[in-house]
Design an enzyme around this catalytic site. Structure first.
Site, PDB file in Angstrom:
ATOM      1  N   LYS A 191       0.883  -1.182   0.000  1.00 31.11           N
ATOM      2  CA  LYS A 191       0.000   0.000   0.000  1.00 31.11           C
ATOM      3  C   LYS A 191       0.916   1.225   0.000  1.00 31.11           C
ATOM      4  CE  LYS A 191      -1.946   3.047   1.978  1.00 31.11           C
ATOM      5  NZ  LYS A 191      -1.704   4.449   1.545  1.00 31.11           N
ATOM      6  N   GLU A 266       9.915   1.973  10.580  1.00 27.62           N
ATOM      7  CA  GLU A 266      10.937   3.007  10.334  1.00 27.62           C
ATOM      8  C   GLU A 266      10.211   4.339  10.394  1.00 27.62           C
ATOM      9  OE1 GLU A 266      13.598   0.295   7.292  1.00 27.62           O
ATOM     10  OE2 GLU A 266      13.236   2.388   6.796  1.00 27.62           O
ATOM     11  N   CYS A 300      14.115  10.964   6.323  1.00 31.40           N
ATOM     12  CA  CYS A 300      14.082  10.577   7.740  1.00 31.40           C
ATOM     13  C   CYS A 300      15.433  10.737   8.409  1.00 31.40           C
ATOM     14  CB  CYS A 300      13.580   9.150   7.873  1.00 31.40           C
ATOM     15  SG  CYS A 300      14.556   7.994   6.905  1.00 31.40           S
ATOM     16  N   GLU A 397       9.933  17.125  14.216  1.00 27.25           N
ATOM     17  CA  GLU A 397      10.382  16.795  12.863  1.00 27.25           C
ATOM     18  C   GLU A 397       9.662  17.719  11.881  1.00 27.25           C
ATOM     19  OE1 GLU A 397       9.071  13.131  10.934  1.00 27.25           O
ATOM     20  OE2 GLU A 397      11.139  12.752  10.328  1.00 27.25           O
TER      21      GLU A 397
HETATM   22  P1  NAD Z   1       2.503   8.763   7.080  1.00 26.22           P
HETATM   23  O1  NAD Z   1       2.700   8.033   8.365  1.00 26.22           O
HETATM   24  O2  NAD Z   1       1.508   9.856   7.047  1.00 26.22           O
HETATM   25  O3  NAD Z   1       2.097   7.763   5.908  1.00 26.22           O
HETATM   26  C1  NAD Z   1       2.874   6.653   5.576  1.00 26.22           C
HETATM   27  C2  NAD Z   1       1.984   5.579   4.996  1.00 26.22           C
HETATM   28  O4  NAD Z   1       1.101   5.109   6.004  1.00 26.22           O
HETATM   29  C3  NAD Z   1       1.112   6.021   3.839  1.00 26.22           C
HETATM   30  O5  NAD Z   1       1.071   4.994   2.869  1.00 26.22           O
HETATM   31  C4  NAD Z   1      -0.240   6.210   4.491  1.00 26.22           C
HETATM   32  O6  NAD Z   1      -1.312   6.063   3.609  1.00 26.22           O
HETATM   33  C5  NAD Z   1      -0.226   5.097   5.498  1.00 26.22           C
HETATM   34  N1  NAD Z   1      -1.145   5.252   6.648  1.00 26.22           N
HETATM   35  C6  NAD Z   1      -1.571   6.406   7.208  1.00 26.22           C
HETATM   36  N2  NAD Z   1      -2.408   6.126   8.238  1.00 26.22           N
HETATM   37  C7  NAD Z   1      -2.490   4.776   8.317  1.00 26.22           C
HETATM   38  C8  NAD Z   1      -3.194   3.878   9.176  1.00 26.22           C
HETATM   39  N3  NAD Z   1      -3.964   4.311  10.170  1.00 26.22           N
HETATM   40  N4  NAD Z   1      -3.047   2.545   8.982  1.00 26.22           N
HETATM   41  C9  NAD Z   1      -2.245   2.092   8.001  1.00 26.22           C
HETATM   42  N5  NAD Z   1      -1.579   2.880   7.138  1.00 26.22           N
HETATM   43  C10 NAD Z   1      -1.694   4.216   7.312  1.00 26.22           C
HETATM   44  O7  NAD Z   1       3.957   9.271   6.668  1.00 26.22           O
HETATM   45  P2  NAD Z   1       4.338  10.225   5.442  1.00 26.22           P
HETATM   46  O8  NAD Z   1       3.911  11.607   5.791  1.00 26.22           O
HETATM   47  O9  NAD Z   1       3.880   9.601   4.181  1.00 26.22           O
HETATM   48  O10 NAD Z   1       5.944  10.115   5.464  1.00 26.22           O
HETATM   49  C11 NAD Z   1       6.775  10.943   6.178  1.00 26.22           C
HETATM   50  C12 NAD Z   1       7.232  10.292   7.466  1.00 26.22           C
HETATM   51  O11 NAD Z   1       7.927   9.074   7.185  1.00 26.22           O
HETATM   52  C13 NAD Z   1       8.225  11.140   8.242  1.00 26.22           C
HETATM   53  O12 NAD Z   1       7.900  11.133   9.602  1.00 26.22           O
HETATM   54  C14 NAD Z   1       9.558  10.427   8.020  1.00 26.22           C
HETATM   55  O13 NAD Z   1      10.534  10.639   8.999  1.00 26.22           O
HETATM   56  C15 NAD Z   1       9.126   9.015   7.961  1.00 26.22           C
HETATM   57  N6  NAD Z   1      10.153   8.179   7.299  1.00 26.22           N
HETATM   58  C16 NAD Z   1      10.963   7.379   8.065  1.00 26.22           C
HETATM   59  C17 NAD Z   1      11.970   6.628   7.486  1.00 26.22           C
HETATM   60  C18 NAD Z   1      12.890   5.769   8.313  1.00 26.22           C
HETATM   61  O14 NAD Z   1      13.629   4.988   7.737  1.00 26.22           O
HETATM   62  N7  NAD Z   1      12.870   5.876   9.630  1.00 26.22           N
HETATM   63  C19 NAD Z   1      12.150   6.681   6.104  1.00 26.22           C
HETATM   64  C20 NAD Z   1      11.325   7.508   5.348  1.00 26.22           C
HETATM   65  C21 NAD Z   1      10.319   8.247   5.967  1.00 26.22           C
END
Ligand code: NAD
Length: 504
Positions: A191, A266, A300, A397
């Site tokens: 997804k 992550e 990240c 962040e």
């Molecule tokens: P997000 O958490 O808003 O969304 C990530 C994914 O989760 C999307 O596909 C979204 O549709 C899905 N999602 C949202 N709510 C959900 C739920 N209740 N159940 C299941 N899936 C759900 O994150 P974002 O805004 O897309 O990405 C940015 C974030 O990702 C930042 O905080 C960044 O630090 C983090 N990130 C971390 C790493 C790492 O390796 N630690 C790498 C890349 C990004």
């Protein structure tokens, strides 16, 4: 024709194709709209132009994908590692062949600069090759003999797993999760983030074209709160590999509780780069700038807090301001662009809201601090100085091209500031004192530390964070430990005495 025009011309027919076909799911080898027929539109952050309608899937689509993954699992798991290796290399070959298409689509869909996306597409191929080569040994275990038993361990793939990815460098991150799952022998339901669906579709197409059997990789587009949630709750899905925000990780943990999901998270970061006065300051400056302003700061592992020793702070800061003011903000398809537009308007507003927060808290905006241009989600690379550790700009962040500088007196103070956040993903340390480097690295609360370096990944090493930055590790065998079950078989040698009951 400029490079930008050449890229625009190459992208145009791809966009026509996506707009016409829409972004469909791929379930059991079939390209399908959402069963309900619902769609949502995806737009480019460059100029808000329409890209395509995307399948807005719900629980019914997830159920179909999970069932397809369950059906495909036994044959895929039983296929030898050598056969999986061959297929995964084929996928890597096709990624390389279509690397420019992937890079162009990624730039347009996410606003990331071509300069970096052209490499990210190839990194995706490397991820497949790396785990392809590990596939033949995925099941290997150990022999742990005792005087009475031969203990033999082995690993077996868990079953169908869910992969949920974010919008920052989505192609590269998807391959980082999907390649080890497939190499291990798991089947996958992916997804992708709703804001960056293009390259997830390309990856699914490539896997299909490479000959991955139907149902082994399924793509289901949609929103987090319905498609994402259903995936985390589905009883046939054994584990969830998730990359995204910390609060979403926490929600997923709750959603997956009833079905006892294994989770790998992550999450976010507020990573420090700590510069001592004995460091190679020119290299430290290059690395600090690269690690926060590349990839639009939507990274990240970005070094979003610069902790600099007071004895060199004024000089270091002056050079920093000069460089930040020269960073080239522009069209992501222009190869000279260093910072492109942020992913969407809401995120732009969030990042810009910190300009007022910083001023209200008493920090100084030493560079940037405003929107760039009138159209699109562009923001100026920004530098906050005169910050202190407790400020929101030093704790939260921001996930944009925004750096907060905090001066420190000595090692003890630097360590205390570095660790004084909820997150613990990465840390960067600049010093030529090897003893201090080791002492400081040991004490820094982070899953990954680079000394005198920017983030340079070596794929067999563990990747992941501590505290609010995640649970679990990726990379090398750490990935297999997540996607596979360990089994121990103890075979008695017939020599030990079994305790007898009921003998009177
Ligand atoms: P997000 O958490 O808003 O969304 C990530 C994914 O989760 C999307 O596909 C979204 O549709 C899905 N999602 C949202 N709510 C959900 C739920 N209740 N159940 C299941 N899936 C759900 O994150 P974002 O805004 O897309 O990405 C940015 C974030 O990702 C930042 O905080 C960044 O630090 C983090 N990130 C971390 C790493 C790492 O390796 N630690 C790498 C890349 C990004």
């Amino acid at each position: 024709m400029s490079d930008l025009d050449t890229h625009r011309a190459a992208l145009a027919p791809l966009l026509v194709k996506h707009a016409k076909a829409g972004i469909l799911n791929l379930i059991d080898g079939q390209s399908l709209p959402a069963r309900s027929g619902a769609t949502f539109a995806t737009h480019s952050p460059v100029d808000d132009s329409f890209i395509a309608d995307v399948a807005r899937s719900d629980a019914a689509d997830i159920d179909a994908a999970a069932k397809a993954a369950k059906k495909a699992f036994p044959a895929w798991a039983a296929l030898g590692g050598e056969a999986r290796k061959k297929l995964l290399h084929k996928i890597a070959d096709l990624i390389v062949e279509r690397a420019d298409e992937i890079a162009l689509c990624e730039c347009w869909d996410t606003g990331q600069a071509y300069k970096f996306m052209s490499k990210a597409a190839l990194r995706g191929a490397d991820n497949f090759r790396f785990f392809a080569d590990m596939a033949p040994a995925a099941r290997d275990g150990q022999s742990l003999p005792t005087p009475t038993h031969m203990n033999v361990t082995s690993r077996a793939p868990m079953g169908p797993v869910g992969v949920i990815t974010p919008w920052n460098t989505p192609f590269m991150l998807s391959t980082w999760k999907i390649a080890p799952a497939l190499a291990a022998g798991c089947t996958v339901v992916h997804k992708p983030a709703e804001f960056s669906p293009l390259t997830a579709r390309l990856l699914a197409e490539i896997c299909h074209e490479a000959g991955l059997p139907a149902g082994v990789l399924n793509l289901v587009n949609g929103m987090g709160e319905d498609a994402g949630r259903s995936l985390t709750e589905h009883p046939d899905i054994k584990a969830i590999a998730f990359v995204g925000e910390t609060k979403t990780g926490s929600a997923i943990m709750k959603q997956g509780a009833d079905t006892l999901k294994r989770v790998h998270f992550e999450l976010g970061g507020k990573n420090p780069v700590v510069v001592f006065d004995d460091a190679d300051l020119d290299r430290a400056l290059d690395a600090a700038i690269f690690m926060i302003y590349s990839l639009n700061g939507e990274r990240c592992t970005s070094s979003s807090r610069l902790l600099v020793q007071k004895s060199i702070a004024a000089n270091f800061q002056a050079k920093l301001i000069e460089r930040v003011n020269k960073i080239k903000v522009g069209h992501p398809l222009d190869p000279k662009t260093e910072v492109g537009p942020l992913i969407h308007k809401t995120h732009l507003d969030k990042v810009m809201s910190y300009f007022d927060v910083a001023k209200a808290e008493g920090a100084t905006i030493a560079a940037g601090g405003a929107r760039h241009g009138e159209q699109g989600c562009f923001v100026q690379p920004t530098l906050f100085t005169n910050a202190t550790r407790g400020m929101a700009i030093a704790q939260e962040e921001i996930f944009g091209p925004v750096l907060t500088v905090i001066p420190f007196e000595d090692e003890a103070e630097a360590l205390s500031i570095a660790n004084d956040v909820a997150y613990g993903l990465a840390g960067y340390l600049w010093t030529n004192d090897i003893t201090r480097a080791l002492r400081f690295s040991n004490a820094m609360e982070a899953g990954m530390i680079w000394v005198n370096s920017e983030n340079v990944r070596h794929l067999p090493t563990p990747f992941g964070g501590v505290k609010a930055s995640g649970i679990g590790r990726d990379g090398g065998h750490w990935s297999f430990d997540f996607y596979m079950e360990q089994k121990n078989i103890a075979i008695a040698l017939g020599t030990h005495k079994i305790t007898q009951l009921g003998m009177g």
